[in-house]
Design a protein around this motif. Structure first.
Motif, PDB file in Angstrom:
ATOM      1  N   ARG A   1       5.617   3.371   2.013  1.00 38.19           N
ATOM      2  CA  ARG A   1       5.197   2.383   1.607  1.00 38.19           C
ATOM      3  C   ARG A   1       5.327   1.854   2.506  1.00 38.19           C
ATOM      4  NH1 ARG A   1       6.552   1.004  -4.055  1.00 38.19           N
ATOM      5  NH2 ARG A   1       7.756  -0.584  -3.537  1.00 38.19           N
ATOM      6  N   PHE A   2       4.019   0.899   2.734  1.00 39.03           N
ATOM      7  CA  PHE A   2       3.440  -0.114   3.456  1.00 39.03           C
ATOM      8  C   PHE A   2       3.609  -1.373   2.519  1.00 39.03           C
ATOM      9  CE2 PHE A   2       2.327   4.120   4.291  1.00 39.03           C
ATOM     10  CZ  PHE A   2       2.644   4.383   5.668  1.00 39.03           C
ATOM     11  N   TYR A   3       4.232  -2.420   3.590  1.00 33.23           N
ATOM     12  CA  TYR A   3       4.833  -3.838   2.433  1.00 33.23           C
ATOM     13  C   TYR A   3       3.609  -5.127   3.885  1.00 33.23           C
ATOM     14  CZ  TYR A   3       8.501  -1.795   0.532  1.00 33.23           C
ATOM     15  OH  TYR A   3       8.995  -0.847  -0.311  1.00 33.23           O
ATOM     16  N   PHE A   4       2.574  -5.091   3.328  1.00 32.99           N
ATOM     17  CA  PHE A   4       1.346  -5.666   3.679  1.00 32.99           C
ATOM     18  C   PHE A   4       1.987  -7.621   3.657  1.00 32.99           C
ATOM     19  CE2 PHE A   4      -1.724  -3.593   6.056  1.00 32.99           C
ATOM     20  CZ  PHE A   4      -1.323  -1.903   5.262  1.00 32.99           C
TER      21      PHE A   4
ATOM     22  N   ALA B   1       1.902  -9.454   8.377  1.00 31.87           N
ATOM     23  CA  ALA B   1       3.209  -8.742   8.813  1.00 31.87           C
ATOM     24  C   ALA B   1       2.593  -7.533   7.768  1.00 31.87           C
ATOM     25  CB  ALA B   1       3.899  -9.662   7.952  1.00 31.87           C
ATOM     26  N   PHE B   2       3.336  -6.009   9.127  1.00 26.87           N
ATOM     27  CA  PHE B   2       3.873  -5.098   7.907  1.00 26.87           C
ATOM     28  C   PHE B   2       5.013  -4.209   8.631  1.00 26.87           C
ATOM     29  CE2 PHE B   2       2.715  -0.331   9.841  1.00 26.87           C
ATOM     30  CZ  PHE B   2       2.076  -0.133   9.214  1.00 26.87           C
ATOM     31  N   GLU B   3       5.141  -3.474   7.366  1.00 23.83           N
ATOM     32  CA  GLU B   3       6.424  -2.872   7.662  1.00 23.83           C
ATOM     33  C   GLU B   3       6.441  -1.833   5.641  1.00 23.83           C
ATOM     34  OE1 GLU B   3       9.944  -5.171   5.561  1.00 23.83           O
ATOM     35  OE2 GLU B   3      11.557  -4.190   7.182  1.00 23.83           O
ATOM     36  N   TYR B   4       7.157  -1.202   7.431  1.00 24.30           N
ATOM     37  CA  TYR B   4       8.014  -0.269   6.367  1.00 24.30           C
ATOM     38  C   TYR B   4       8.794   0.846   6.360  1.00 24.30           C
ATOM     39  CZ  TYR B   4       6.787   2.856   9.904  1.00 24.30           C
ATOM     40  OH  TYR B   4       6.686   3.588  11.407  1.00 24.30           O
ATOM     41  N   ASP B   5       9.313   1.505   5.479  1.00 26.61           N
ATOM     42  CA  ASP B   5      11.497   1.633   5.785  1.00 26.61           C
ATOM     43  C   ASP B   5      12.275   1.188   5.958  1.00 26.61           C
ATOM     44  OD1 ASP B   5      13.142   3.375   5.932  1.00 26.61           O
ATOM     45  OD2 ASP B   5      12.940   4.142   7.838  1.00 26.61           O
ATOM     46  N   PRO B   6      12.056  -0.298   5.039  1.00 24.81           N
ATOM     47  CA  PRO B   6      12.948  -1.476   5.604  1.00 24.81           C
ATOM     48  C   PRO B   6      14.547  -1.725   5.923  1.00 24.81           C
ATOM     49  CG  PRO B   6      11.996  -1.727   3.234  1.00 24.81           C
ATOM     50  CD  PRO B   6      11.689  -0.180   4.022  1.00 24.81           C
ATOM     51  N   TYR B   7      15.241  -0.226   5.539  1.00 24.52           N
ATOM     52  CA  TYR B   7      16.508   0.572   5.763  1.00 24.52           C
ATOM     53  C   TYR B   7      16.239   1.606   7.090  1.00 24.52           C
ATOM     54  CZ  TYR B   7      17.776  -1.229   1.184  1.00 24.52           C
ATOM     55  OH  TYR B   7      18.906  -2.056   0.288  1.00 24.52           O
ATOM     56  N   ASN B   8      15.512   1.865   7.878  1.00 23.30           N
ATOM     57  CA  ASN B   8      15.233   2.858   8.728  1.00 23.30           C
ATOM     58  C   ASN B   8      15.924   4.052   8.245  1.00 23.30           C
ATOM     59  OD1 ASN B   8      14.378   3.026  11.095  1.00 23.30           O
ATOM     60  ND2 ASN B   8      16.566   1.943  12.693  1.00 23.30           N
ATOM     61  N   LYS B   9      15.524   4.235   6.653  1.00 23.04           N
ATOM     62  CA  LYS B   9      15.823   5.892   6.586  1.00 23.04           C
ATOM     63  C   LYS B   9      15.529   6.688   7.855  1.00 23.04           C
ATOM     64  CE  LYS B   9      15.080   5.269   2.885  1.00 23.04           C
ATOM     65  NZ  LYS B   9      14.754   5.102   1.181  1.00 23.04           N
ATOM     66  N   LEU B  10      14.099   6.603   8.554  1.00 18.78           N
ATOM     67  CA  LEU B  10      13.203   7.361   9.291  1.00 18.78           C
ATOM     68  C   LEU B  10      13.683   7.666  10.612  1.00 18.78           C
ATOM     69  CD1 LEU B  10       9.808   7.168   7.587  1.00 18.78           C
ATOM     70  CD2 LEU B  10      11.386   8.535   7.007  1.00 18.78           C
ATOM     71  N   ARG B  11      13.971   6.103  11.097  1.00 14.60           N
ATOM     72  CA  ARG B  11      15.146   5.511  12.565  1.00 14.60           C
ATOM     73  C   ARG B  11      13.876   5.783  12.681  1.00 14.60           C
ATOM     74  NH1 ARG B  11      20.127   9.731  11.741  1.00 14.60           N
ATOM     75  NH2 ARG B  11      20.559   9.048   9.992  1.00 14.60           N
TER      76      ARG B  11
ATOM     77  N   LEU C   1       1.030  -1.102   0.136  1.00 13.46           N
ATOM     78  CA  LEU C   1       0.334   0.054  -0.134  1.00 13.46           C
ATOM     79  C   LEU C   1       0.932   1.225   0.240  1.00 13.46           C
ATOM     80  CD1 LEU C   1      -2.645   0.783   0.782  1.00 13.46           C
ATOM     81  CD2 LEU C   1      -2.725   0.579   2.675  1.00 13.46           C
ATOM     82  N   SER C   2       0.716   2.340  -1.096  1.00 18.52           N
ATOM     83  CA  SER C   2       1.763   3.489  -0.960  1.00 18.52           C
ATOM     84  C   SER C   2       0.983   4.375  -1.069  1.00 18.52           C
ATOM     85  CB  SER C   2       2.527   2.846  -2.008  1.00 18.52           C
ATOM     86  OG  SER C   2       1.858   2.810  -3.615  1.00 18.52           O
ATOM     87  N   ASP C   3       2.093   5.819  -1.271  1.00 24.67           N
ATOM     88  CA  ASP C   3       1.465   6.863  -1.487  1.00 24.67           C
ATOM     89  C   ASP C   3       0.029   7.403  -0.278  1.00 24.67           C
ATOM     90  OD1 ASP C   3       2.923   7.239  -3.439  1.00 24.67           O
ATOM     91  OD2 ASP C   3       1.537   6.473  -4.775  1.00 24.67           O
ATOM     92  N   THR C   4       0.447   6.431   0.423  1.00 24.94           N
ATOM     93  CA  THR C   4      -0.370   6.666   2.008  1.00 24.94           C
ATOM     94  C   THR C   4      -0.169   6.745   3.406  1.00 24.94           C
ATOM     95  OG1 THR C   4      -2.753   6.658   2.997  1.00 24.94           O
ATOM     96  CG2 THR C   4      -1.094   4.593   2.273  1.00 24.94           C
ATOM     97  N   ASP C   5      -0.182   7.637   4.177  1.00 25.38           N
ATOM     98  CA  ASP C   5      -0.228   7.636   6.088  1.00 25.38           C
ATOM     99  C   ASP C   5      -0.174   6.490   6.738  1.00 25.38           C
ATOM    100  OD1 ASP C   5       0.562  10.724   7.461  1.00 25.38           O
ATOM    101  OD2 ASP C   5      -1.198   8.962   9.135  1.00 25.38           O
ATOM    102  N   LEU C   6       0.631   6.709   7.414  1.00 26.67           N
ATOM    103  CA  LEU C   6       0.939   5.513   8.470  1.00 26.67           C
ATOM    104  C   LEU C   6      -0.608   5.137   9.274  1.00 26.67           C
ATOM    105  CD1 LEU C   6       2.508   2.970  10.238  1.00 26.67           C
ATOM    106  CD2 LEU C   6       3.780   5.768  11.285  1.00 26.67           C
ATOM    107  N   SER C   7      -0.959   6.147   9.493  1.00 27.95           N
ATOM    108  CA  SER C   7      -2.617   5.988  10.263  1.00 27.95           C
ATOM    109  C   SER C   7      -2.808   5.537   9.536  1.00 27.95           C
ATOM    110  CB  SER C   7      -2.947   7.787  10.783  1.00 27.95           C
ATOM    111  OG  SER C   7      -2.925   7.950   9.292  1.00 27.95           O
ATOM    112  N   VAL C   8      -3.703   5.789   8.261  1.00 29.16           N
ATOM    113  CA  VAL C   8      -4.229   4.980   7.022  1.00 29.16           C
ATOM    114  C   VAL C   8      -3.611   3.334   7.206  1.00 29.16           C
ATOM    115  CG1 VAL C   8      -5.579   4.712   5.152  1.00 29.16           C
ATOM    116  CG2 VAL C   8      -5.097   7.178   5.938  1.00 29.16           C
ATOM    117  N   ALA C   9      -2.700   3.352   6.721  1.00 26.85           N
ATOM    118  CA  ALA C   9      -2.252   1.762   6.357  1.00 26.85           C
ATOM    119  C   ALA C   9      -2.313   0.546   7.744  1.00 26.85           C
ATOM    120  CB  ALA C   9      -0.423   1.847   6.406  1.00 26.85           C
ATOM    121  N   ASN C  10      -1.984   1.388   9.078  1.00 25.82           N
ATOM    122  CA  ASN C  10      -2.394   1.101  10.231  1.00 25.82           C
ATOM    123  C   ASN C  10      -3.812   0.224  10.980  1.00 25.82           C
ATOM    124  OD1 ASN C  10      -1.524  -0.246  13.359  1.00 25.82           O
ATOM    125  ND2 ASN C  10      -1.956   1.886  14.015  1.00 25.82           N
TER     126      ASN C  10
END
Lengths: 278, 162
Positions: A227-230, A177-187, A27-36
């Motif tokens: 970008r949210f990986y479900f 399973a729910f993941e975003y930012d796999p490189y942890n760029k956002l810390r 799921l992309s181009d949306t906010d974390l709150s919506v994906a959650n």
């Protein structure tokens, strides 16, 4: 301005994998709150059918009544047609009826010298649309109890519609399973390390879908996850794509209902205080 | 032999629902009584405490229409966080935040403060509309993906050869 609301381009969904009991999508181009919200609804608010009440006629097995009742509750039941079943609380009947429940019966007596396994295959449903889940013809079903010679189990189960907010047995998924930012760029993740972060925390496979960050780039404090990986596995009661679409529909229904309630409340207040400015 | 009835799990929620139904019935009779005669204040208070509260309540003390707090019953982060996000996207809104004041109370508060160009109720309604549009958009995108996709398992229930 339209764009700011995400209506012009809007969020995107890409399905990466769809199997009989698994789905993974982005799921992309949306906010974390919506994906959650989507994740939370998939886990806890998609209705399914599960055994909720058990009438025990005879139980001479080694397991106690409530032990068997609990085991029965956890058996997934095909719920593709849940929409045709009402919640018992919304039904006009006094206790339960065929419109708000499904009856499953089981009667097994062991007469052999060998141990007799009682499985979910032996549950006989009153409604062919709602059967205990079987993966294929050779599936032996879910073991409920084992009988010795002379043991008998005779029960009537009432399966009802419900959501996992009340009890996890109604959850259509075993996990999301729910993941975003796999490189942890956002810390957003703080890794606990012994010596070397790179060695001790290998990248997830979702990292292959994103460009690796420049190690010398300054921290972007304005960046937001988008970008949210479900990835989800079902228990079998619903097909994986049904879980996602029903989750979205549940969310829509909830919004419509709450908005209607808001309108009522505001109208009521308006009558009470005509002094309000609108 | 009479069959023993066993629930598969502890039933706190269902009991709440049934007692709420009884209270609903009580409320009805109380309304009828009030048309006939004024009930005493103390009685009215006791009744009020038992009456099931509305889904949404406008929290007292917000006489300013541009700055209000709404209390949602039986809602949580699922609605709260995404709604907060959608309301904040509205350029006419100065601030929107949500909180769940206590974990054992099924309540969620949303506070909205807007500019003079609109008011909190309108902003909240717009938030709902936008979130509804967004959900509809996601559903249609998902359906399109399902149709176009070539998966190992097709949603119609047919397995591809493997």
């Amino acid at each position: 301005m339209e764009n700011a609301y995400g209506t012009l381009s809007g969020p995107n969904i890409t399905i990466r994998e769809l199997q009989k009991d698994k789905i993974s999508f982005i799921l992309s181009d949306t906010d974390l709150s919506v994906a959650n919200s989507l994740r939370r609804v998939m886990i806890a608010e998609v209705p399914t059918i599960a055994i909720d009440m058990v009438e025990i006629e005879t139980n001479t097995t080694v397991l106690a009544d409530e032990f068997i009742a609990h085991r029965l509750g956890m058996i997934p039941i095909e719920s593709t047609d849940v929409e045709r079943i009402k919640y018992t609380r919304d039904c006009t009947c006094s206790q339960y009826c065929s419109e708000c429940s499904v009856e499953l019966t089981l009667h097994v007596k062991c007469t052999d010298d060998r141990t007799r396994d009682v499985t979910s295959r032996e549950l006989i449903s009153s409604n062919p649309q709602f059967q205990p889940v079987l993966t294929d013809k050779n599936d032996s079903g879910i073991l409920i109890v084992k009988l010795r010679k002379g043991h008998e189990l005779s029960i009537k189960c009432i399966a009802k519609k419900g959501v996992a907010k009340e009890h996890a047995k109604w959850s259509p998924v075993s996990g999301v399973a729910f993941e975003y930012d796999p490189y942890n760029k956002l810390r957003h993740t703080h890794y606990w390390i012994e010596e070397d972060e790179k060695k001790e925390w290998p990248l997830s496979k979702n990292a292959a879908l994103e460009a690796p960050p420049d190690p010398n780039a300054p921290f972007d404090y304005n960046a937001k996850p988008d970008r949210f990986y479900f990835s989800s596995e079902t228990v079998g009661s619903l097909q994986p794509e049904e879980v996602v679409s029903m989750a979205m529909k549940t969310l829509l229904d909830k919004l419509a209902y709450v908005q209607m309630q808001l309108k009522e409340e505001v109208d009521m207040k308006k009558q009470d205080h005509t002094s309000w400015g609108y | 032999m009479s069959p023993a009835k066993t629930r598969t799990h502890n039933e706190d929620i269902d009991e709440d629902v049934s007692s709420a139904d009884e209270e609903m019935a009580l409320e009805g009779t109380e309304d009828m009584m009030e048309t006939e005669e004024n009930t005493e204040d103390a009685d009215a208070d006791a009744e009020e405490a038992m009456v099931p509260a509305d889904k949404i309540e406008i929290v007292a003390g917000s006489s300013d229409p541009t700055c209000m707090t709404f209390c949602f019953k039986e809602e949580d982060h699922t609605l709260g966080n995404s709604l907060r996000h959608m309301v904040m996207k509205n350029p006419l809104v100065d601030y929107c935040g949500y909180s769940i004041p206590h974990p054992s109370e099924a309540k969620m508060n949303v506070h909205i403060q807007t500019t003079d160009a609109t008011n909190a109720v309108e902003a909240l309604n717009k938030g709902f509309d936008d979130l509804t549009d967004l959900c509809q958009h996601v559903i249609s995108k998902f359906k399109k993906e399902l149709k176009n996709g070539n998966f190992e398992y097709s949603p119609e229930g047919n397995w591809s050869q493997n």
